[in-house]
Design an enzyme around this catalytic site. Structure first.
Site, PDB file in Angstrom:
ATOM      1  N   ASP A   1       1.028  -1.075  -0.063  1.00  0.00           N
ATOM      2  CA  ASP A   1       0.057   0.081  -0.014  1.00  0.00           C
ATOM      3  C   ASP A   1       0.964   1.293   0.209  1.00  0.00           C
ATOM      4  O   ASP A   1       2.123   1.072   0.412  1.00  0.00           O
ATOM      5  CB  ASP A   1      -0.831   0.113   1.136  1.00  0.00           C
ATOM      6  CG  ASP A   1      -0.512   0.088   2.565  1.00  0.00           C
ATOM      7  OD1 ASP A   1       0.711  -0.730   2.823  1.00  0.00           O
ATOM      8  OD2 ASP A   1      -0.618   0.484   3.469  1.00  0.00           O
TER       9      ASP A   1
ATOM     10  N   ASP B   1       8.738   3.686  -1.155  1.00  0.00           N
ATOM     11  CA  ASP B   1       7.807   3.336  -0.425  1.00  0.00           C
ATOM     12  C   ASP B   1       6.490   2.703  -0.491  1.00  0.00           C
ATOM     13  O   ASP B   1       5.634   3.403  -0.655  1.00  0.00           O
ATOM     14  CB  ASP B   1       7.853   4.544   0.700  1.00  0.00           C
ATOM     15  CG  ASP B   1       7.010   4.165   2.130  1.00  0.00           C
ATOM     16  OD1 ASP B   1       7.259   2.954   2.465  1.00  0.00           O
ATOM     17  OD2 ASP B   1       6.584   4.880   2.749  1.00  0.00           O
TER      18      ASP B   1
ATOM     19  N   GLU C   1      -0.175  -1.204   5.924  1.00  0.00           N
ATOM     20  CA  GLU C   1       0.831  -0.806   6.565  1.00  0.00           C
ATOM     21  C   GLU C   1       0.914   0.675   6.846  1.00  0.00           C
ATOM     22  O   GLU C   1       1.263   1.244   7.962  1.00  0.00           O
ATOM     23  CB  GLU C   1       2.370  -1.241   6.021  1.00  0.00           C
ATOM     24  CG  GLU C   1       3.511  -0.963   6.860  1.00  0.00           C
ATOM     25  CD  GLU C   1       4.061   0.541   6.821  1.00  0.00           C
ATOM     26  OE1 GLU C   1       5.091   0.711   7.587  1.00  0.00           O
ATOM     27  OE2 GLU C   1       3.797   1.270   5.948  1.00  0.00           O
ATOM     28  N   GLU C   2       0.596   1.392   5.806  1.00  0.00           N
ATOM     29  CA  GLU C   2       0.675   2.759   5.872  1.00  0.00           C
ATOM     30  C   GLU C   2      -0.349   3.402   6.911  1.00  0.00           C
ATOM     31  O   GLU C   2      -0.225   4.526   7.467  1.00  0.00           O
ATOM     32  CB  GLU C   2       0.611   3.609   4.557  1.00  0.00           C
ATOM     33  CG  GLU C   2       1.650   3.282   3.577  1.00  0.00           C
ATOM     34  CD  GLU C   2       2.802   3.984   3.843  1.00  0.00           C
ATOM     35  OE1 GLU C   2       3.031   4.730   4.933  1.00  0.00           O
ATOM     36  OE2 GLU C   2       3.629   3.901   3.110  1.00  0.00           O
TER      37      GLU C   2
ATOM     38  N   GLU D   1      11.807  -2.396   3.521  1.00  0.00           N
ATOM     39  CA  GLU D   1      11.578  -0.776   3.507  1.00  0.00           C
ATOM     40  C   GLU D   1      12.954  -0.243   2.868  1.00  0.00           C
ATOM     41  O   GLU D   1      14.102  -0.834   3.240  1.00  0.00           O
ATOM     42  CB  GLU D   1      11.086  -0.760   4.771  1.00  0.00           C
ATOM     43  CG  GLU D   1       9.709  -1.083   5.335  1.00  0.00           C
ATOM     44  CD  GLU D   1       8.713   0.265   5.244  1.00  0.00           C
ATOM     45  OE1 GLU D   1       8.765   0.939   4.278  1.00  0.00           O
ATOM     46  OE2 GLU D   1       7.736  -0.090   5.905  1.00  0.00           O
TER      47      GLU D   1
ATOM     48  N   HIS E   1       6.650   9.278   1.345  1.00  0.00           N
ATOM     49  CA  HIS E   1       5.650  10.291   1.482  1.00  0.00           C
ATOM     50  C   HIS E   1       5.960  11.504   0.777  1.00  0.00           C
ATOM     51  O   HIS E   1       5.155  12.319   0.978  1.00  0.00           O
ATOM     52  CB  HIS E   1       5.076  10.329   3.103  1.00  0.00           C
ATOM     53  CG  HIS E   1       4.857   8.888   3.523  1.00  0.00           C
ATOM     54  ND1 HIS E   1       4.168   9.136   4.662  1.00  0.00           N
ATOM     55  CD2 HIS E   1       5.096   7.691   3.150  1.00  0.00           C
ATOM     56  CE1 HIS E   1       4.233   7.787   5.039  1.00  0.00           C
ATOM     57  NE2 HIS E   1       4.625   7.004   4.142  1.00  0.00           N
TER      58      HIS E   1
END
Length: 404
Positions: free
Chosen positions: A83, A114, A148-149, A174, A374
């Site tokens: 995600d 990410d 996860e986010e 990650e 992000h």
């Protein structure tokens, strides 16, 4: 007799498959897949796993995709959450975040660092293992995990607690800038709420303004943030106020409630109980009779499954001489003929559940860089995909050698 690790052959194939990894990553980027909306990207990953020859592929009730290579009795796993966050202000992007961009060096788009780059590298590591017949006394589990986010670690809480999956160790893919990461701080999502009494704004003395009552709480929280714990490796504990809410009958009235959200980062030695008590002990919190509590997460996954959890995500680290660090260091040296950098993440990962809650060792190695996460114009490096695919393919046999 234990197989040797053909480092040069592994690296050659990783370079060979760079165009396929690039295409696969760009396909994933092109599919919007924010938390709880991963169905289409799961389908695309399944297609690629089938193409490269995974031995078994499953989608669990939460919607995580699980791909298996080999049939040995010893289980190790590699994880990528699939995600992404949203795109934020579109005006901050120089290119379309889903159409992405590509040049000789870079791949751009939401999720490139990410964290879908890790998935691309893992899938082609599995192909390298198949091509070179590196299967041995192990089973390799490749996980594409969801939500996860929204709630880091929830996916692995489900895999461990409900699917009874317990690998001997897990590589988190990650972003680490192709360095070895062995821990990070934990975190909590805390709510502080104060109550007031509304009245007409023309005579505020008749009421009790909840926003004014919150003001000294904010000041004391800012002071508290400079007095939190510290760890030589993981660094300082931190807190920041991330949200503020209120209720009021109108803009011409006194606010009758006010609440804030706190993002609390926990370093080694700090506990969630103490973190709550530190806030409850503040004089302004006591004076305002504020309620201090943990948030809970109960959002349905893309399959509709709800798996509630408290928003507490434990701190974790493995020691520098742990077998996971030794394994990845040996594989890195065998492939690239130099010593790796060993460090830590600033942000949080699924390791909060895998090791933080359940004690299964985690080690990090992934394509991309933390500052890309992000951010607008997110990107990763084609060379990172090659580096990571090679290391992932070399890890299982290197691990068996370290055990011996």
């Amino acid at each position: 007799m234990m197989k040797s690790v053909p480092f040069d052959d592994i690296l050659a194939l990783a370079n060979k498959y760079q165009p396929e990894m690039t295409r696969f990553l760009r396909d994933m980027i092109a599919i919007p897949s924010e938390s709880c909306d991963e169905k289409r990207v799961v389908a695309r990953i399944r297609q690629e796993m089938e193409k490269v020859g995974f031995d078994k592929i499953e989608i669990d009730p939460m919607g995580n995709i699980l791909g298996y290579i080999g049939h040995g009795p010893r289980l190790l796993a590699m994880d990528a959450h699939i995600d992404t966050v949203g795109i934020g202000n579109r005006k901050n992007w120089r290119f379309d975040p889903y159409e992405g961009m590509e040049d000789n060096e870079l791949i751009g788009g939401r999720g490139s660092s990410d964290q879908e780059g890790g998935m691309a590298a893992m899938v082609y590591a599995a192909k390298i293992i198949k091509d070179l017949r590196l299967e041995d006394d192990y089973t390799l589990l490749i996980t594409g995990t969801v939500q996860e986010e929204d709630c880091d670690g929830l996916c692995w809480q489900y895999l461990i607690e409900q699917m009874n999956i317990r690998p001997e160790f897990v590589i988190s893919t990650e972003p680490t800038d192709c360095q070895i990461y062995r821990g990070h701080r934990g975190r909590m999502e805390i709510r502080v709420e104060v109550q007031g009494v509304s009245c007409h704004g023309s005579a505020p003395e008749r009421g009790d303004n909840a926003i004014f009552k919150m003001a000294p709480v904010l000041t004391e929280l800012q002071a508290l943030s400079g007095k939190l714990g510290n760890d030589e490796f993981l660094g300082k504990g931190t807190l920041t106020v991330s949200e503020i809410f209120f209720t009021s009958p109108s803009r011409c009235a006194v606010a009758d409630s006010c609440a804030i959200s706190i993002d609390r980062r926990l370093t080694w030695g700090e506990t969630w109980e103490n973190a709550l008590e530190e806030i409850r002990a503040l004089p302004a919190v006591k004076a305002a009779k504020a309620e201090v509590s943990l948030y809970t997460y109960e959002r349905p996954s893309w399959t509709g499954l709800v798996y509630p959890t408290d928003c507490y995500f434990p701190t974790w680290k493995v020691e520098p001489d742990h077998i996971t660090v030794k394994t990845l260091s040996a594989a890195y040296q065998g492939l690239f003929k130099r010593e790796p950098v060993v460090d830590k993440w600033t942000f949080s990962t699924n390791g909060v559940s895998i090791m933080g809650r359940h004690g299964i060792p985690v080690i990090g190695f992934g394509p991309g860089k933390e500052p890309e996460a992000h951010a607008p114009n997110e990107k990763t490096w084609k060379a990172h995909l090659v580096t990571c695919a090679a290391l992932y393919a070399a890890t299982p046999l290197t691990w068996l050698q370290q055990q011996a």
